[in-house]
Design a protein around this motif. Structure first.
Motif, PDB file in Angstrom:
ATOM      1  N   CYS A   1       0.869  -1.340   0.135  1.00  0.00           N
ATOM      2  CA  CYS A   1      -0.086  -0.117  -0.134  1.00  0.00           C
ATOM      3  C   CYS A   1       1.068   1.125   0.038  1.00  0.00           C
ATOM      4  N   ILE A   2       2.015   1.252   0.838  1.00  0.00           N
ATOM      5  CA  ILE A   2       2.905   2.367   0.944  1.00  0.00           C
ATOM      6  C   ILE A   2       3.519   2.615  -0.560  1.00  0.00           C
ATOM      7  N   ASP A   3       3.862   1.517  -1.312  1.00  0.00           N
ATOM      8  CA  ASP A   3       4.391   1.824  -2.585  1.00  0.00           C
ATOM      9  C   ASP A   3       3.465   2.287  -3.551  1.00  0.00           C
ATOM     10  N   LEU A   4       2.210   1.941  -3.376  1.00  0.00           N
ATOM     11  CA  LEU A   4       1.023   2.370  -4.233  1.00  0.00           C
ATOM     12  C   LEU A   4       0.873   3.816  -4.274  1.00  0.00           C
ATOM     13  N   PHE A   5       0.844   4.061  -2.850  1.00  0.00           N
ATOM     14  CA  PHE A   5       0.594   5.527  -2.215  1.00  0.00           C
ATOM     15  C   PHE A   5       1.748   6.398  -3.041  1.00  0.00           C
ATOM     16  N   GLY A   6       2.934   6.161  -2.860  1.00  0.00           N
ATOM     17  CA  GLY A   6       3.945   6.887  -3.324  1.00  0.00           C
ATOM     18  C   GLY A   6       3.721   7.080  -4.841  1.00  0.00           C
ATOM     19  N   LYS A   7       3.401   6.004  -5.515  1.00  0.00           N
ATOM     20  CA  LYS A   7       3.218   6.294  -6.882  1.00  0.00           C
ATOM     21  C   LYS A   7       2.079   7.000  -7.430  1.00  0.00           C
ATOM     22  N   SER A   8       0.954   6.679  -6.667  1.00  0.00           N
ATOM     23  CA  SER A   8      -0.220   7.696  -6.978  1.00  0.00           C
ATOM     24  C   SER A   8       0.158   9.062  -6.758  1.00  0.00           C
ATOM     25  N   VAL A   9       0.726   9.453  -5.645  1.00  0.00           N
ATOM     26  CA  VAL A   9       1.172  10.915  -5.449  1.00  0.00           C
ATOM     27  C   VAL A   9       2.016  11.396  -6.282  1.00  0.00           C
TER      28      VAL A   9
ATOM     29  N   ARG B   1      -9.212  -0.746   1.824  1.00  0.00           N
ATOM     30  CA  ARG B   1      -9.701   0.543   1.569  1.00  0.00           C
ATOM     31  C   ARG B   1      -8.613   1.586   0.940  1.00  0.00           C
ATOM     32  N   VAL B   2      -7.376   1.110   1.269  1.00  0.00           N
ATOM     33  CA  VAL B   2      -6.119   2.095   0.577  1.00  0.00           C
ATOM     34  C   VAL B   2      -6.321   1.851  -0.704  1.00  0.00           C
ATOM     35  N   VAL B   3      -6.199   0.624  -1.245  1.00  0.00           N
ATOM     36  CA  VAL B   3      -6.111   0.342  -2.762  1.00  0.00           C
ATOM     37  C   VAL B   3      -7.548   0.891  -3.395  1.00  0.00           C
ATOM     38  N   ALA B   4      -8.797   0.647  -2.619  1.00  0.00           N
ATOM     39  CA  ALA B   4      -9.897   1.366  -3.488  1.00  0.00           C
ATOM     40  C   ALA B   4      -9.795   2.816  -3.627  1.00  0.00           C
ATOM     41  N   ASN B   5      -9.094   3.639  -2.544  1.00  0.00           N
ATOM     42  CA  ASN B   5      -9.162   5.014  -2.501  1.00  0.00           C
ATOM     43  C   ASN B   5      -8.281   5.472  -3.546  1.00  0.00           C
ATOM     44  N   LEU B   6      -7.023   4.819  -3.601  1.00  0.00           N
ATOM     45  CA  LEU B   6      -6.039   5.149  -4.591  1.00  0.00           C
ATOM     46  C   LEU B   6      -6.333   4.970  -5.935  1.00  0.00           C
ATOM     47  N   SER B   7      -7.205   3.956  -6.072  1.00  0.00           N
ATOM     48  CA  SER B   7      -7.770   3.510  -7.590  1.00  0.00           C
ATOM     49  C   SER B   7      -8.542   4.780  -8.099  1.00  0.00           C
ATOM     50  N   LYS B   8      -9.286   5.481  -7.052  1.00  0.00           N
ATOM     51  CA  LYS B   8     -10.254   6.561  -7.626  1.00  0.00           C
ATOM     52  C   LYS B   8      -9.602   7.609  -8.176  1.00  0.00           C
ATOM     53  N   THR B   9      -8.141   7.802  -7.648  1.00  0.00           N
ATOM     54  CA  THR B   9      -7.276   9.035  -8.261  1.00  0.00           C
ATOM     55  C   THR B   9      -7.057   9.004  -9.587  1.00  0.00           C
ATOM     56  N   SER B  10      -7.105   7.672 -10.278  1.00  0.00           N
ATOM     57  CA  SER B  10      -6.738   7.798 -11.613  1.00  0.00           C
ATOM     58  C   SER B  10      -7.948   6.968 -12.405  1.00  0.00           C
ATOM     59  N   SER B  11      -9.039   6.637 -11.732  1.00  0.00           N
ATOM     60  CA  SER B  11     -10.200   6.054 -12.497  1.00  0.00           C
ATOM     61  C   SER B  11     -11.193   7.151 -13.119  1.00  0.00           C
ATOM     62  N   LYS B  12     -11.155   6.806 -14.529  1.00  0.00           N
ATOM     63  CA  LYS B  12     -11.948   7.678 -15.278  1.00  0.00           C
ATOM     64  C   LYS B  12     -13.298   7.695 -14.797  1.00  0.00           C
ATOM     65  N   SER B  13     -13.923   6.732 -14.283  1.00  0.00           N
ATOM     66  CA  SER B  13     -15.244   6.834 -13.844  1.00  0.00           C
ATOM     67  C   SER B  13     -15.573   7.483 -12.690  1.00  0.00           C
ATOM     68  N   TYR B  14     -14.406   7.304 -11.636  1.00  0.00           N
ATOM     69  CA  TYR B  14     -14.515   8.227 -10.394  1.00  0.00           C
ATOM     70  C   TYR B  14     -14.286   9.701 -10.917  1.00  0.00           C
ATOM     71  N   LEU B  15     -13.682  10.125 -11.615  1.00  0.00           N
ATOM     72  CA  LEU B  15     -13.281  11.478 -11.970  1.00  0.00           C
ATOM     73  C   LEU B  15     -14.358  12.093 -12.609  1.00  0.00           C
TER      74      LEU B  15
END
Length: 616
Positions: free
Chosen positions: A503-511, A577-591
């Motif tokens: 989750c930490i690695d995914l978090f850093g990539k998302s940021v 929850r972390v994976v779900a929240n971070l997926s929203k930051t790049s998801s076209k449907s959530y945007l």
């Protein structure tokens, strides 16, 4: 109630320009702290700051701290029983709530116990407790009476905390002895009608007298806890258009008046009033710190005491859980005690998990502070957000477990629920603090990207830095060199540690992806910032639990197996929850969803209410 929503950030141009590297939410926080990042050459040991770069700084996380000496443990243990006895035998929270006041006998007992001066040094009449010891007593307060807790906290956690942190020796000697014994009460006086979370819009003015000996203060403040009877106040006023300054103001100076007590949803026994200043002459020697440093003083007072809210609310949750469990252990329905039913078991388990995470966070932060940490402001903000929301959930679920009985006043939970609601608002509303956490972390990550961009312009002069950065990125790209927490935890928790590390690695990539995509405009993407903040909360809570449960195993504590179970369950859900929240930051449907929400909000606001056609 002074503490209502005054975390001081502004989205307008004067404070928070669209350039995130200017005085944004994050940089405002940076200037307000005790100096966590003022020295650019000093390493930043904040766990949360570093995960925004996809890196782990474990120095202040593992092992879980144990800072108290045997003598300090004896000191705090000697205070626990008298505190418990006072809250059980002397104080009556239901009566306090009903009458909206605190009986003089209760005040007298608090003075005798030293409750009004738990942390100031003994030379000033205080008990001289450190943050960890203070947190333990805060738990007891939270377990019994949040309304009384606000009276106490408004007095010492923020009321005279500025004198403790910034007072000159003369100021401390003059004011602390009369405040620590409770003979005089203090208040923190910041909030104004036009400045809730935006202290930049404060209008109360302080003008230097012609002879240069006094500041003349004029203005008004709202929602001031202890405002009706505080004799000593930490007051924030504008000394120029761009300068906010903190002052020690005595009611006896003259010109200080108060409005009637506010009628509130909860914390009724805490006195909350407006306070007015009319030509109040304040000696120049009563400036706290320096002229123009009021913003820093206010923020550091709040940052310094936030761990106490987590400790207090962990005590509240403990009391709520005990009432729910007592009912579940005895209530028969359909031939079984209700503790045998899965729906009730899930509620109790989640309540216990939230209490464990909250308590773990608050004592981690308190002990780090006692060890000399300067990098705790993000952690403290997250602790405030998490504890206030978790306590509300736990109390609400406790009422649900008790059913109709929980709804009745005699059970006491309805009062606790009313008292709890304010905690998500004051000392910085949770909405503001989430943005603060996200933007502060993003700024830290952005500085690293900026350094990399600068190095790429002159590679020959930055070979070492570039080589290290390229190697790190290449290793992560092929699935190597990622975060590894498994060596820091007990073997039983290694799978959970691996999950959170991912989750930490995914978090850093998302940021980094968001920074590259939005650059300075990320400040306007608050839907996305909330996703980052919620992910950071879950990651931090998980790592704190991994550390504390490992301590329990290493020390062979009788609670070790239970703590491991709590941590396993928490990490399982938190990582999802972390994976779900971070997926929203790049998801076209959530945007697209976020855009629809903006449109809906605009339409409702433009129409001053709902905008749908009536059915009939």
């Amino acid at each position: 109630m002074n503490r209502l929503g005054h975390y001081v950030f502004r989205s307008g141009k004067s404070i928070c320009k669209t350039d995130i590297h200017a005085r944004s939410f994050a940089s405002a926080a940076k200037t307000s702290t005790a100096n966590p990042q003022d020295d650019k050459n000093r390493p930043n040991y904040s766990f949360l700051s570093n995960i925004f770069r996809g890196q782990v700084e474990s120095k202040e996380m593992f092992p879980y701290p144990d800072v108290l000496s045997e003598e300090q443990k004896e000191t705090i243990n000697s205070l626990v029983d008298p505190f418990e006895k006072f809250f059980v035998e002397v104080n009556n929270p239901a009566k306090n709530d009903e009458t909206s006041k605190i009986d003089q006998e209760v005040i007298n007992q608090m003075q005798e116990l030293g409750i009004y001066g738990m942390q100031p040094a003994e030379e000033y009449g205080g008990l001289g407790l450190n943050n960890t010891q203070n947190a333990r007593l805060c738990q007891i307060v939270g377990e019994h009476d949040l309304g009384l807790g606000i009276h106490i906290g408004a007095h010492q956690s923020i009321g005279y905390k500025g004198i403790v942190l910034y007072g000159t020796p003369e100021q401390k000697q003059k004011y602390l002895p009369r405040l620590t014994n409770g003979k005089q009460v203090a208040a923190f006086v910041l909030t104004e009608p036009s400045s809730g979370s935006d202290a930049a819009s404060i209008k109360t003015a302080a003008k230097l007298s012609d002879d240069g000996k006094h500041y003349i203060i004029n203005g008004s403040k709202i929602w001031i806890s202890n405002g009706g009877y505080a004799e000593v106040m930490t007051v924030f006023a504008r000394t120029s258009e761009k300068q906010l300054t903190a002052f020690i103001v005595e009611r006896s100076f003259g010109g200080v008046t108060s409005g009637p007590p506010e009628k509130k949803m909860g914390i009724n026994c805490s006195n909350t009033t407006e306070v007015y200043f009319e030509d109040v002459k304040v000696p120049v020697e009563n400036v706290l710190d320096e002229v123009g440093n009021g913003f820093k003083v206010a923020m550091n007072i709040l940052n310094n005491g936030r761990y106490g809210m987590g400790a207090t609310l962990s005590g509240t949750m403990k009391a709520c859980i005990e009432k729910a469990v007592n009912h579940a252990n005895n209530r028969l329905q359909f031939g079984n005690k209700i503790k045998e039913y899965g729906a009730i078991q899930e509620k109790i388990a989640r309540m216990a998990m939230l209490q464990y995470v909250t308590e773990s966070m608050s004592f981690q932060i308190a002990q780090n502070m006692d060890s000399g940490s300067l990098d705790y402001h993000l952690e403290a903000a997250i602790s405030k957000v998490f504890s206030s929301e978790s306590a509300w959930y736990v109390c609400d679920e406790a009422i649900q477990v008790l059913g109709g009985m929980g709804f009745m006043k005699d059970t006491g939970l309805e009062r606790v629920l009313r008292d709890l609601r304010i905690f998500r608002i004051f000392e910085g509303s949770n909405d503001i603090l989430r943005i603060f956490v996200a933007l502060t972390g993003i700024q830290y990550a952005g500085a690293n990207l900026k350094e990399l961009q600068k190095a790429l312009k002159s590679p020959a002069s930055n070979l070492g830095f570039l080589s290290q950065e390229v190697s790190r990125r290449a290793m992560k790209k092929i699935g190597l060199g990622g975060t590894n927490l498994s060596g820091l935890v007990t073997p039983a928790l290694k799978p959970q540690a691996d999950s959170i590390a991912q989750c930490i690695d995914l978090f850093g990539k998302s940021v980094e992806a968001l920074l590259i995509k939005y650059n300075k405009n990320i400040i306007n993407e608050q839907f996305l910032l909330n996703c980052l903040a919620n992910s950071a909360i879950d990651i931090y809570g998980s790592v704190v639990c991994l550390s504390r449960a490992t301590r329990a195993v290493d020390q062979k504590l009788p609670t070790a197996d239970h703590e491991v179970s709590l941590t396993k369950a928490w990490c399982a859900e938190a990582s999802e929850r972390v994976v779900a929240n971070l997926s929203k930051t790049s998801s076209k449907s959530y945007l697209e969803l976020f855009r629809e929400m903006r449109n809906i909000s605009k339409t409702v606001c433009d129409n001053e209410g709902i905008n749908t056609t009536g059915i009939i």
